[in-house]
Design a protein around this motif. Structure first.
Motif, PDB file in Angstrom:
ATOM      1  N   ALA A 190       0.857  -1.195   0.000  1.00 50.39           N
ATOM      2  CA  ALA A 190       0.000   0.000   0.000  1.00 50.39           C
ATOM      3  C   ALA A 190       0.892   1.244   0.000  1.00 50.39           C
ATOM      4  CB  ALA A 190      -0.906  -0.003   1.234  1.00 50.39           C
ATOM      5  N   ARG A 191       0.464   2.272  -0.720  1.00 51.41           N
ATOM      6  CA  ARG A 191       1.324   3.460  -0.815  1.00 51.41           C
ATOM      7  C   ARG A 191       1.437   4.189   0.525  1.00 51.41           C
ATOM      8  NH1 ARG A 191      -0.113   2.387  -5.988  1.00 51.41           N
ATOM      9  NH2 ARG A 191      -2.287   2.992  -5.899  1.00 51.41           N
ATOM     10  N   ARG A 192       0.358   4.130   1.314  1.00 50.78           N
ATOM     11  CA  ARG A 192       0.420   4.704   2.673  1.00 50.78           C
ATOM     12  C   ARG A 192      -0.244   3.734   3.625  1.00 50.78           C
ATOM     13  NH1 ARG A 192      -2.696  10.229   2.181  1.00 50.78           N
ATOM     14  NH2 ARG A 192      -2.238  10.356   4.407  1.00 50.78           N
ATOM     15  N   VAL A 193       0.224   3.699   4.870  1.00 48.57           N
ATOM     16  CA  VAL A 193      -0.525   2.939   5.880  1.00 48.57           C
ATOM     17  C   VAL A 193      -0.825   3.858   7.061  1.00 48.57           C
ATOM     18  CG1 VAL A 193       0.337   0.627   5.282  1.00 48.57           C
ATOM     19  CG2 VAL A 193       1.508   1.946   7.018  1.00 48.57           C
ATOM     20  N   LEU A 194      -1.989   3.636   7.641  1.00 45.49           N
ATOM     21  CA  LEU A 194      -2.474   4.447   8.752  1.00 45.49           C
ATOM     22  C   LEU A 194      -2.917   3.470   9.848  1.00 45.49           C
ATOM     23  CD1 LEU A 194      -3.536   7.143   9.950  1.00 45.49           C
ATOM     24  CD2 LEU A 194      -5.614   6.816   8.577  1.00 45.49           C
ATOM     25  N   VAL A 195      -2.190   3.464  10.957  1.00 48.05           N
ATOM     26  CA  VAL A 195      -2.503   2.532  12.049  1.00 48.05           C
ATOM     27  C   VAL A 195      -3.196   3.301  13.166  1.00 48.05           C
ATOM     28  CG1 VAL A 195      -1.550   0.802  13.641  1.00 48.05           C
ATOM     29  CG2 VAL A 195      -0.319   1.360  11.543  1.00 48.05           C
ATOM     30  N   LEU A 223       6.018  -2.608   9.824  1.00 45.72           N
ATOM     31  CA  LEU A 223       5.578  -1.280   9.366  1.00 45.72           C
ATOM     32  C   LEU A 223       6.649  -0.215   9.617  1.00 45.72           C
ATOM     33  CD1 LEU A 223       1.871  -1.460  10.608  1.00 45.72           C
ATOM     34  CD2 LEU A 223       2.723  -1.852   8.276  1.00 45.72           C
ATOM     35  N   GLN A 224       7.601  -0.515  10.501  1.00 47.55           N
ATOM     36  CA  GLN A 224       8.719   0.422  10.711  1.00 47.55           C
ATOM     37  C   GLN A 224       9.495   0.627   9.409  1.00 47.55           C
ATOM     38  OE1 GLN A 224      11.239  -0.363  14.191  1.00 47.55           O
ATOM     39  NE2 GLN A 224       9.592  -1.573  15.084  1.00 47.55           N
ATOM     40  N   PHE A 225       9.408  -0.364   8.507  1.00 42.55           N
ATOM     41  CA  PHE A 225      10.125  -0.275   7.223  1.00 42.55           C
ATOM     42  C   PHE A 225       9.267   0.329   6.113  1.00 42.55           C
ATOM     43  CE2 PHE A 225      12.939  -4.175   8.384  1.00 42.55           C
ATOM     44  CZ  PHE A 225      13.802  -3.353   9.100  1.00 42.55           C
ATOM     45  N   HIS A 226       8.007   0.636   6.432  1.00 48.96           N
ATOM     46  CA  HIS A 226       7.163   1.191   5.367  1.00 48.96           C
ATOM     47  C   HIS A 226       7.558   2.642   5.110  1.00 48.96           C
ATOM     48  CE1 HIS A 226       3.735   2.561   3.053  1.00 48.96           C
ATOM     49  NE2 HIS A 226       3.451   1.282   2.823  1.00 48.96           N
ATOM     50  N   VAL A 231       1.160   6.305  12.534  1.00 48.89           N
ATOM     51  CA  VAL A 231       0.516   5.593  13.633  1.00 48.89           C
ATOM     52  C   VAL A 231      -0.165   6.641  14.500  1.00 48.89           C
ATOM     53  CG1 VAL A 231       0.893   4.097  15.635  1.00 48.89           C
ATOM     54  CG2 VAL A 231       2.353   3.844  13.617  1.00 48.89           C
ATOM     55  N   VAL A 232      -1.458   6.508  14.704  1.00 44.36           N
ATOM     56  CA  VAL A 232      -2.169   7.454  15.569  1.00 44.36           C
ATOM     57  C   VAL A 232      -2.653   6.692  16.798  1.00 44.36           C
ATOM     58  CG1 VAL A 232      -3.924   9.251  15.695  1.00 44.36           C
ATOM     59  CG2 VAL A 232      -2.987   8.600  13.476  1.00 44.36           C
ATOM     60  N   VAL A 233      -2.167   7.106  17.955  1.00 46.10           N
ATOM     61  CA  VAL A 233      -2.526   6.420  19.209  1.00 46.10           C
ATOM     62  C   VAL A 233      -3.073   7.446  20.198  1.00 46.10           C
ATOM     63  CG1 VAL A 233      -0.873   4.523  19.030  1.00 46.10           C
ATOM     64  CG2 VAL A 233      -0.110   6.683  19.989  1.00 46.10           C
ATOM     65  N   ASP A 234      -3.904   6.972  21.101  1.00 42.68           N
ATOM     66  CA  ASP A 234      -4.330   7.896  22.161  1.00 42.68           C
ATOM     67  C   ASP A 234      -3.312   7.831  23.304  1.00 42.68           C
ATOM     68  OD1 ASP A 234      -4.934   5.556  23.506  1.00 42.68           O
ATOM     69  OD2 ASP A 234      -7.102   5.822  23.440  1.00 42.68           O
ATOM     70  N   GLU A 235      -3.474   8.704  24.274  1.00 44.30           N
ATOM     71  CA  GLU A 235      -2.458   8.796  25.329  1.00 44.30           C
ATOM     72  C   GLU A 235      -2.272   7.485  26.079  1.00 44.30           C
ATOM     73  OE1 GLU A 235      -2.872  12.127  27.942  1.00 44.30           O
ATOM     74  OE2 GLU A 235      -1.943  13.477  26.481  1.00 44.30           O
ATOM     75  N   GLU A 236      -3.371   6.764  26.287  1.00 40.84           N
ATOM     76  CA  GLU A 236      -3.251   5.484  27.005  1.00 40.84           C
ATOM     77  C   GLU A 236      -2.419   4.479  26.215  1.00 40.84           C
ATOM     78  OE1 GLU A 236      -7.161   5.418  29.855  1.00 40.84           O
ATOM     79  OE2 GLU A 236      -7.116   4.071  28.139  1.00 40.84           O
ATOM     80  N   ALA A 237      -2.688   4.380  24.928  1.00 47.69           N
ATOM     81  CA  ALA A 237      -1.931   3.428  24.104  1.00 47.69           C
ATOM     82  C   ALA A 237      -0.476   3.870  23.953  1.00 47.69           C
ATOM     83  CB  ALA A 237      -2.588   3.272  22.741  1.00 47.69           C
ATOM     84  N   ALA A 238      -0.229   5.183  24.140  1.00 44.12           N
ATOM     85  CA  ALA A 238       1.138   5.708  24.005  1.00 44.12           C
ATOM     86  C   ALA A 238       1.896   5.671  25.319  1.00 44.12           C
ATOM     87  CB  ALA A 238       1.079   7.164  23.508  1.00 44.12           C
ATOM     88  N   SER A 239       1.241   5.188  26.383  1.00 50.73           N
ATOM     89  CA  SER A 239       1.806   5.395  27.722  1.00 50.73           C
ATOM     90  C   SER A 239       3.113   4.652  27.973  1.00 50.73           C
ATOM     91  CB  SER A 239       0.766   5.053  28.796  1.00 50.73           C
ATOM     92  OG  SER A 239       0.340   3.733  28.647  1.00 50.73           O
ATOM     93  N   GLU A 240       3.445   3.664  27.122  1.00 53.53           N
ATOM     94  CA  GLU A 240       4.738   2.980  27.314  1.00 53.53           C
ATOM     95  C   GLU A 240       5.764   3.407  26.273  1.00 53.53           C
ATOM     96  OE1 GLU A 240       4.572  -1.201  28.257  1.00 53.53           O
ATOM     97  OE2 GLU A 240       2.698  -0.927  29.358  1.00 53.53           O
ATOM     98  N   LEU A 241       5.438   4.401  25.469  1.00 48.73           N
ATOM     99  CA  LEU A 241       6.419   4.931  24.507  1.00 48.73           C
ATOM    100  C   LEU A 241       7.272   5.944  25.258  1.00 48.73           C
ATOM    101  CD1 LEU A 241       4.173   5.696  21.386  1.00 48.73           C
ATOM    102  CD2 LEU A 241       5.737   3.766  21.663  1.00 48.73           C
TER     103      LEU A 241
END
Ligand code: F6R
Length: 242
Positions: A190-195, A223-226, A231-241
Motif C-alpha cells: 500500500a502506498r500509505r498505511v495508517l494505524v 511497518l517500521q520499514f514502510h 501511527v495514531v494512538v491515544d495517550e493510554e496506548a502511548a503510555s509505554e512509549l
C-alpha cells in the motif's frame, strides 16, 4: 514512521478520519484498504458524519477490506462484510460493487485469495491502508509466526485472537478458527498505511511493534520499514512509549 499521540479516543479518531478525508478530496478515485474491529468505529462515525454534511463523497472510491472469517456469509452479523455495511458502506455513497471483502464462504479458499490479490492489482494497488493492532501484534489476521506472509492467504487464528474476538460472539467456541487475510506483502505494498490504536491494553504492543525489533513474531513491526506509515494512538496506548 510518524507516531502521533492524540489526547483520547475521540481525538485519535478525528486525526485518522482527517487523513482519509484529505485523500478523498485530493484523489476522489482512490483505493482504500479498510479494517474492522473496535478501534476504527469512531473514525468511521466521523467519516459518515462528514459525508452527511456534504464534505466528502465515496462515489468514485474503491475499497478492499483486510480480512474475513472463513465460513461466515455476507449476511452474518459477526462477519466483517456485515460490519462494514453497517458502519460505513450503507451510510455513505460508495457503490456496493466497488467494495470488496474476502469471501469467507468461497468454495475454493485458495482461489479466492489469489482472486483477491488480482483484484487489488487490477485496481492499481491500495493508496491508503487503514490498520488496527492486535494485542499480539497482528495486523489483518497475520498472526505472529516465523516469516512474513506475502499475499492474501488463509490463516489459523491463535487462541489470543480467538479469545480477544470472542466478545463479539456468544462464546469463544463460536469464533471461527480460520480467516482469510491480506498478507504482510499486500499491506506493505500500500502506498500509505495508517494505524490506529487506543487504550491502556494496547500500550505494551504499541511499544513492542513500533520501537522494538522488526520480527515476524510481532507482525506489525514490519511497518517500521514502510516508507509512508503513520501511527495514531491515544495517550493510554502511548503510555509505554518513552
Ligand atoms: C480487523 C483486523 C484486526 C484488528 C485488530 C484490532 O479487520 O484485521 O487486525 O484490527 O484485531 O482490533 P480492535 O480494533 O478491535 O482492537
Amino acid at each position: 514512521m510518524r507516531i502521533v499521540v492524540a489526547d483520547d479516543y475521540k481525538a485519535m479518531s478525528r486525526i485518522a478520519a482527517d487523513e482519509i478525508e484529505e485523500l478523498l478530496l485530493s484523489e476522489p478515485q482512490c483505493v482504500l484498504g479498510l479494517a474492522t474491529g473496535s478501534t476504527p468505529l469512531g473514525l468511521y462515525a466521523d467519516l459518515v458524519s462528514d459525508f452527511e454534511q456534504g464534505k466528502i463523497s465515496f462515489k468514485d472510491v474503491t475499497t478492499f477490506n483486510l480480512d474475513e472469517y472463513c465460513g461466515l456469509g455476507d449476511d452474518n452479523p459477526q462477519g466483517y462484510r456485515y460490519f462494514m455495511n453497517a458502519n460505513l458502506f450503507d451510510k455513505v455513497d460508495v457503490k456496493g460493487a466497488s467494495t470488496h471483502v474476502p469471501q469467507g464462504r468461497a468454495g475454493d479458499l485458495e482461489a479466492e485469495c489469489a482472486k483477491y490479490d488480482k483484484m487489488i492489482e487490477d485496481a492499481g494497488g491500495i493508496d491508503l491502508q487503514l490498520l488496527g493492532l492486535g494485542h499480539n501484534g497482528h495486523i489483518g489476521f497475520n498472526e505472529p509466526c516465523d516469516e512474513f506472509p506475502k499475499g492474501t492467504h488463509v490463516v489459523d487464528l491463535t487462541m489470543s485472537t480467538i479469545n480477544a474476538n470472542s466478545r463479539l460472539f456468544d462464546s469463544a467456541e463460536e469464533v471461527p478458527r480460520q480467516a482469510i487475510t491480506m498478507g504482510i506483502g499486500t499491506i506493505m505494498a500500500a502506498r500509505r498505511v495508517l494505524v490506529v490504536a487506543s487504550g491502556k491494553d494496547k500500550a505494551a504492543i504499541v511499544r513492542k511493534a513500533f520501537l522494538g525489533p522488526v520480527t515476524p513474531e510481532v507482525p506489525a513491526s514490519i511497518l517500521q520499514f514502510h516508507p509512508d506509515a503513520m501511527v495514531v494512538v491515544d495517550e493510554e496506548a502511548a503510555s509505554e512509549l518513552v
